[in-house]
Scaffold this motif. Structure first.
Motif, PDB file in Angstrom:
ATOM      1  N   GLU A 186       0.672  -0.860  -0.012  1.00 61.08           N
ATOM      2  CA  GLU A 186      -0.022   0.384  -0.052  1.00 61.08           C
ATOM      3  C   GLU A 186       0.553   1.548   0.599  1.00 61.08           C
ATOM      4  O   GLU A 186       0.770   2.228  -0.973  1.00 61.08           O
ATOM      5  N   ARG A 187       1.677   1.533   0.180  1.00 62.28           N
ATOM      6  CA  ARG A 187       2.754   2.242   0.846  1.00 62.28           C
ATOM      7  C   ARG A 187       3.067   3.254  -0.450  1.00 62.28           C
ATOM      8  O   ARG A 187       3.356   3.845  -0.964  1.00 62.28           O
ATOM      9  N   PHE A 188       3.377   1.995  -1.472  1.00 62.12           N
ATOM     10  CA  PHE A 188       3.721   1.949  -2.909  1.00 62.12           C
ATOM     11  C   PHE A 188       3.084   2.945  -3.880  1.00 62.12           C
ATOM     12  O   PHE A 188       2.655   3.369  -5.187  1.00 62.12           O
ATOM     13  N   TRP A 189       1.415   2.183  -4.357  1.00 58.71           N
ATOM     14  CA  TRP A 189       0.853   2.380  -4.074  1.00 58.71           C
ATOM     15  C   TRP A 189       0.059   3.257  -4.274  1.00 58.71           C
ATOM     16  O   TRP A 189      -1.061   4.196  -4.933  1.00 58.71           O
ATOM     17  N   ALA A 190       0.169   3.882  -2.939  1.00 63.19           N
ATOM     18  CA  ALA A 190      -0.274   5.408  -2.396  1.00 63.19           C
ATOM     19  C   ALA A 190       0.166   6.361  -2.984  1.00 63.19           C
ATOM     20  O   ALA A 190      -0.113   7.239  -4.003  1.00 63.19           O
ATOM     21  N   GLN A 191       1.689   6.022  -3.669  1.00 64.02           N
ATOM     22  CA  GLN A 191       2.203   7.121  -5.025  1.00 64.02           C
ATOM     23  C   GLN A 191       1.260   7.070  -5.488  1.00 64.02           C
ATOM     24  O   GLN A 191       1.593   8.464  -6.619  1.00 64.02           O
ATOM     25  N   ARG A 192       0.861   6.430  -6.028  1.00 59.18           N
ATOM     26  CA  ARG A 192      -0.183   6.568  -7.185  1.00 59.18           C
ATOM     27  C   ARG A 192      -1.183   6.767  -7.315  1.00 59.18           C
ATOM     28  O   ARG A 192      -1.738   7.424  -8.809  1.00 59.18           O
ATOM     29  N   ILE A 193      -1.763   6.978  -6.492  1.00 58.09           N
ATOM     30  CA  ILE A 193      -3.592   7.069  -6.060  1.00 58.09           C
ATOM     31  C   ILE A 193      -3.492   8.675  -6.792  1.00 58.09           C
ATOM     32  O   ILE A 193      -5.162   8.454  -7.876  1.00 58.09           O
ATOM     33  N   GLU A 194      -3.416   9.281  -7.360  1.00 57.61           N
ATOM     34  CA  GLU A 194      -3.339  11.147  -7.290  1.00 57.61           C
ATOM     35  C   GLU A 194      -3.418  10.352  -8.709  1.00 57.61           C
ATOM     36  O   GLU A 194      -4.630  10.549  -9.068  1.00 57.61           O
ATOM     37  N   SER A 195      -2.768   9.814  -9.210  1.00 58.45           N
ATOM     38  CA  SER A 195      -2.796   9.951 -10.992  1.00 58.45           C
ATOM     39  C   SER A 195      -3.641   9.122 -11.892  1.00 58.45           C
ATOM     40  O   SER A 195      -4.512   9.418 -12.045  1.00 58.45           O
TER      41      SER A 195
END
Length: 407
Positions: free
Chosen positions: A301-310
């Motif tokens: 999730e920590r890394f997936w969270a970095q893509r959520i805005e896109s």
């Protein structure tokens, strides 16, 4: 002092202007209710006691925007779980306004900390930020909990093997739960835009596979799909056969996001295969289909969270215009390498949207040393030396890197 005595009205006006100026220069994010973890405690309520939000006096009075609906029954699966609901900032201000809905698997980690990774997607803070900046529509987000030990089974539409153990796929029953239990409940109890054009589905890992299958089987319900590090190769790569010659070969009216982290090993190849097959089936890249390989991204999730805005920009906003491109590539490659290296051409837009360019044109300064071939810019070393590569995106952006080929 003379100005103050002779023109008190001017001093007052200057004070008002100063106050307004401070308000104007304040960052929009400062007004977001979900800035910090301290302000995100949800209200829990049993599904048995739930009444529509517009009739709930407590929710109305407190303008409750994070709700956990406990003991929600999956009829065909014969089990219960929780739903986690985020309401957009203006939900309680305009009683006539309705909102698009994004449904997300692995619901607890959508807003709270996952039991598995102890990490969170923090989608409430990211949605609020983009909404406050006017970059996306106001949306409702519904996180659907998994049931730990049953997660893989429920997210799989066919059988497979997980950690050496056989898994019986119950994805069709989970699909029924999402479409016939969860969605009708949300549409009844919240002010939603319930049509397919305003309904999206998202999932990560094998939840991404569930998203793919449910979305492709029910494009009359969902128009937008987001898959983060999806396990597309589950069950002997059956999905690829379905895309090549099977039931998914015919193009559906869907908008699709697929991403993966560069450190996710086999998931990178799975994502690339899925994107290539979808493009072969007619999906227009950067319009109907977008892919992103996150540099140094891992599987949590920590890394997936970095893509959520896109993801949110692609599904519910305006991605804007391409602004810059950066190449992520190993600057040293070896003739003895068995694994094919590739170029990850990452394009950043003026909205903050990020994607990987897969339709780029490649050129090599010294083609006798290096060849670029295949989908996504695969590098084939031919001889020792140093050369420069040039990548030109489909939007006209250009970037260069030097590559050293070693024995």
């Amino acid at each position: 002092m003379e100005i103050k005595r002779k023109y008190p009205w001017l001093v007052a006006l200057m004070c008002v202007f100063a106050v307004l100026s401070i308000g104007l220069i304040k960052s929009p994010i400062s007004i977001i209710p979900f800035e910090s973890r301290a302000s995100t405690t949800p209200v829990n309520i049993s599904a048995r006691n739930f009444i529509p939000v517009d009739m709930n006096k407590e929710f109305q009075a407190k303008k409750t925007r994070l709700i956990v609906i406990e003991d929600f029954q999956a009829i065909m699966l014969n089990n219960n779980r929780s739903l986690h609901v985020y309401l957009p900032p203006s939900y309680y201000d305009d009683k006539e306004k309705k909102f698009p809905v994004l449904y997300v698997h692995d619901g607890k980690s959508v807003f709270e900390v996952s039991d598995w990774s102890k990490e969170s997607l923090n989608m409430h803070t990211q949605a609020d930020k983009l909404i406050s900046e006017g970059k996306i529509k106001e949306i409702i987000i519904v996180g659907i909990d998994n049931i730990g030990e049953l997660r893989t089974s429920e997210y799989s539409h066919w059988d497979g093997v997980d950690m050496g153990e056989p898994v019986l796929g119950k994805g069709d029953l989970y699909e029924d739960f999402v479409i016939n239990d969860v969605k009708p409940f949300i549409d009844k109890n919240f002010r939603t835009l319930a049509d397919r054009d305003n309904t999206a589905l998202m999932g990560a890992s094998i939840g991404g596979l569930a998203t793919f299958n449910i979305g492709f089987r029910h494009s009359e319900v969902f128009s937008k799909l987001a898959m983060l590090s999806p396990y597309l190769g589950w069950g002997d790569n059956k999905l690829y056969d379905m895309l090549s010659t099977g039931v998914y070969k015919d193009k559906k009216p869907l908008k699709i996001w697929i991403d993966v982290g560069s450190k996710e090993d086999s998931f990178v190849n799975m994502a690339a295969n899925g994107v290539l097959l979808l493009m072969n089936n007619g999906y227009k890249y950067s319009d109907e289909l977008v892919a992103y390989e996150a540099p140094d991204g891992e599987h949590s999730e920590r890394f997936w969270a970095q893509r959520i805005e896109s993801v949110l920009l692609f599904l519910f906003g305006n991605i804007g215009k391409p602004e810059s491109m950066k190449l992520y590539v190993d600057n040293k490659i070896y003739l003895s390498d068995k694994a094919i290296k590739h170029i990850n051409s990452v394009v950043t837009y003026d909205s903050g949207f990020i994607m990987t360019e897969v339709l780029a044109n490649y050129s090599v300064e010294k083609p006798d040393l290096l060849k670029i071939a295949g989908f996504g810019g695969g590098l084939l070393p031919l001889a020792e030396g140093v050369t420069k590569i040039t990548v030109k995106s489909s939007t006209g952006l250009t970037a260069q890197e030097s590559i050293t080929i070693l024995k």
